[in-house]
Design an enzyme around this catalytic site. Structure first.
Site, PDB file in Angstrom:
ATOM      1  N   GLY A 289      24.499 -30.196  14.254  1.00  0.00           N
ATOM      2  CA  GLY A 289      23.187 -30.809  14.156  1.00  0.00           C
ATOM      3  C   GLY A 289      22.240 -30.345  15.243  1.00  0.00           C
ATOM      4  O   GLY A 289      22.621 -29.702  16.225  1.00  0.00           O
TER       5      GLY A 289
ATOM      6  N   TYR B 287      17.885 -46.818   7.104  1.00  0.00           N
ATOM      7  CA  TYR B 287      18.300 -45.991   8.246  1.00  0.00           C
ATOM      8  C   TYR B 287      18.390 -46.821   9.518  1.00  0.00           C
ATOM      9  O   TYR B 287      19.411 -46.822  10.214  1.00  0.00           O
ATOM     10  CB  TYR B 287      17.318 -44.835   8.428  1.00  0.00           C
ATOM     11  CG  TYR B 287      17.468 -44.102   9.738  1.00  0.00           C
ATOM     12  CD1 TYR B 287      18.665 -43.475  10.075  1.00  0.00           C
ATOM     13  CD2 TYR B 287      16.411 -44.031  10.651  1.00  0.00           C
ATOM     14  CE1 TYR B 287      18.805 -42.800  11.290  1.00  0.00           C
ATOM     15  CE2 TYR B 287      16.537 -43.351  11.848  1.00  0.00           C
ATOM     16  CZ  TYR B 287      17.734 -42.748  12.164  1.00  0.00           C
ATOM     17  OH  TYR B 287      17.867 -42.089  13.362  1.00  0.00           O
TER      18      TYR B 287
ATOM     19  N   ILE C 169      20.457 -31.976  17.639  1.00  0.00           N
ATOM     20  CA  ILE C 169      20.658 -32.467  19.012  1.00  0.00           C
ATOM     21  C   ILE C 169      22.061 -32.148  19.508  1.00  0.00           C
ATOM     22  O   ILE C 169      22.253 -31.712  20.649  1.00  0.00           O
ATOM     23  CB  ILE C 169      20.380 -33.975  19.098  1.00  0.00           C
ATOM     24  CG1 ILE C 169      18.936 -34.276  18.702  1.00  0.00           C
ATOM     25  CG2 ILE C 169      20.685 -34.521  20.491  1.00  0.00           C
ATOM     26  CD1 ILE C 169      18.628 -35.756  18.516  1.00  0.00           C
TER      27      ILE C 169
ATOM     28  N   LYS D 119      21.788 -48.065  11.788  1.00  0.00           N
ATOM     29  CA  LYS D 119      21.955 -47.800  13.214  1.00  0.00           C
ATOM     30  C   LYS D 119      22.152 -49.094  13.997  1.00  0.00           C
ATOM     31  O   LYS D 119      22.918 -49.153  14.960  1.00  0.00           O
ATOM     32  CB  LYS D 119      20.744 -47.027  13.742  1.00  0.00           C
ATOM     33  CG  LYS D 119      20.764 -45.556  13.389  1.00  0.00           C
ATOM     34  CD  LYS D 119      21.933 -44.858  14.059  1.00  0.00           C
ATOM     35  CE  LYS D 119      21.834 -43.370  14.018  1.00  0.00           C
ATOM     36  NZ  LYS D 119      22.974 -42.722  14.733  1.00  0.00           N
TER      37      LYS D 119
END
Length: 317
Positions: A11, A152, A13, A156
């Site tokens: 990914g 989303y 990051i 989280k």
């Protein structure tokens, strides 16, 4: 630390985070399912830049697959787990909310259960500024954030509170790092900055939700990766830590104007109604990051955007 498990390693990051770890001499076992949410060639590009590093061992697999993960915990002794694997994107979470809960919440639970079983005490969990919707700015970590406005953000939040439960029950040490609008070279093509760069360069009209006055606390990817590594090194019990630009938020109109200047081209903007799942403005209080991690961003938005546009020019197809 000698060896860490880093999820989502292909990914945006995590690939930068992996490089910092390996440059420090830390062995990284990297996991990624290489899903096709966006062009996998970009993920392969990031991985190819890492694979020559002998400190990185890559496995293709999914954190939703507990049996796969258990094999890694049996094969390696991890000093920490850095969970950056996630389904990202607010709007797509409205189309397929199940995959967000499966990866972001249940995937995190799989890791926590294996940490408990194999006595791994340290986790860093990547979370999001999307949780702060509707809160007073600048956003501080002690805000309740109990009103997520997208699947989303809700997924989280579920991961965060599950981490807290495991910290309480099993004496784990968990740093939750909430990222604020990360951008930079090799970023996700669905992110606004990359879409704007591509559309302006190609002469394609920009679809701008709202009037462009909505703003974000943009944070350059290398600053985010550095903060994530620092969070892995600190013992905190359980802490939520903002990683953001920490300065005046930048409007979408400002972003477009800066990209126009860097590309030497004029944008064609089509305004659309503001999206119900979006936040009007984000602004991070980064006092805790400075105090606990000794972290503050090193890149200005102008510097970071220039690097991003330069990368685009060099790699566009």
């Amino acid at each position: 630390m000698n060896r860490i498990l880093l999820t989502g390693v292909a990914g945006f990051i995590a690939s930068r985070t992996a490089k910092i770890f390996t440059d420090k001499g830390i062995n990284v076992v990297g996991v990624d399912n290489i899903n096709d949410y966006y062009d996998i060639r970009l993920k392969e590009h990031r991985l190819n830049e890492l694979k020559s590093n002998k400190k990185l061992t890559f496995f293709k697999g999914d954190i939703e697959d507990k049996t796969f993960l258990k094999g890694l915990f049996e094969q390696y002794r991890f000093d920490a787990v850095v969970n950056l694997a996630a389904r990202a994107g607010v709007r797509y979470s409205m189309i397929n909310p199940y995959v967000y809960m499966n990866t972001n919440a249940n995937g995190t639970l799989n890791l926590l259960e294996l940490m408990r079983e194999f006595d791994v005490k340290k986790m860093v969990l990547a979370s999001t500024s999307s949780l702060y919707a509707g809160q007073k700015m600048p956003f501080t970590e002690d805000l309740a954030v109990n009103e997520p406005i997208s699947p989303y953000a809700a997924s989280k939040k579920a991961a965060e509170v599950m981490c807290y439960a495991y910290k309480h029950l099993y004496d784990m040490d968990i740093s939750v790092v909430r990222y604020f609008t990360v951008y930079g070279p090799a970023g996700r093509p669905d992110m606004s900055i990359f879409r704007f760069i591509k559309w302006i360069d190609e002469g394609t009209p920009i679809e701008l939700f709202g009037d462009g006055t909505q703003s974000r606390d943009f944070t350059f990817v290398d600053d985010i990766a550095r903060g994530t590594v620092l969070a892995t090194e600190k013992r905190v019990g359980y802490e939520i830590i903002n990683l953001g630009g920490g300065k005046e938020p930048i409007t979408m109109n400002q972003v477009i104007a800066m990209i126009e200047k860097l590309l030497g081209k004029k944008a064609i903007v089509i305004n659309k109604p503001f999206h119900i799942a979006d936040i009007l403005e984000t602004s991070a209080d980064i006092g805790k990051a400075k105090k606990i991690l000794g972290w503050s961003p090193e890149f200005t938005f102008e510097e970071g955007l220039t690097k991003t546009v330069d990368w685009y020019k060099e790699n566009k197809v």
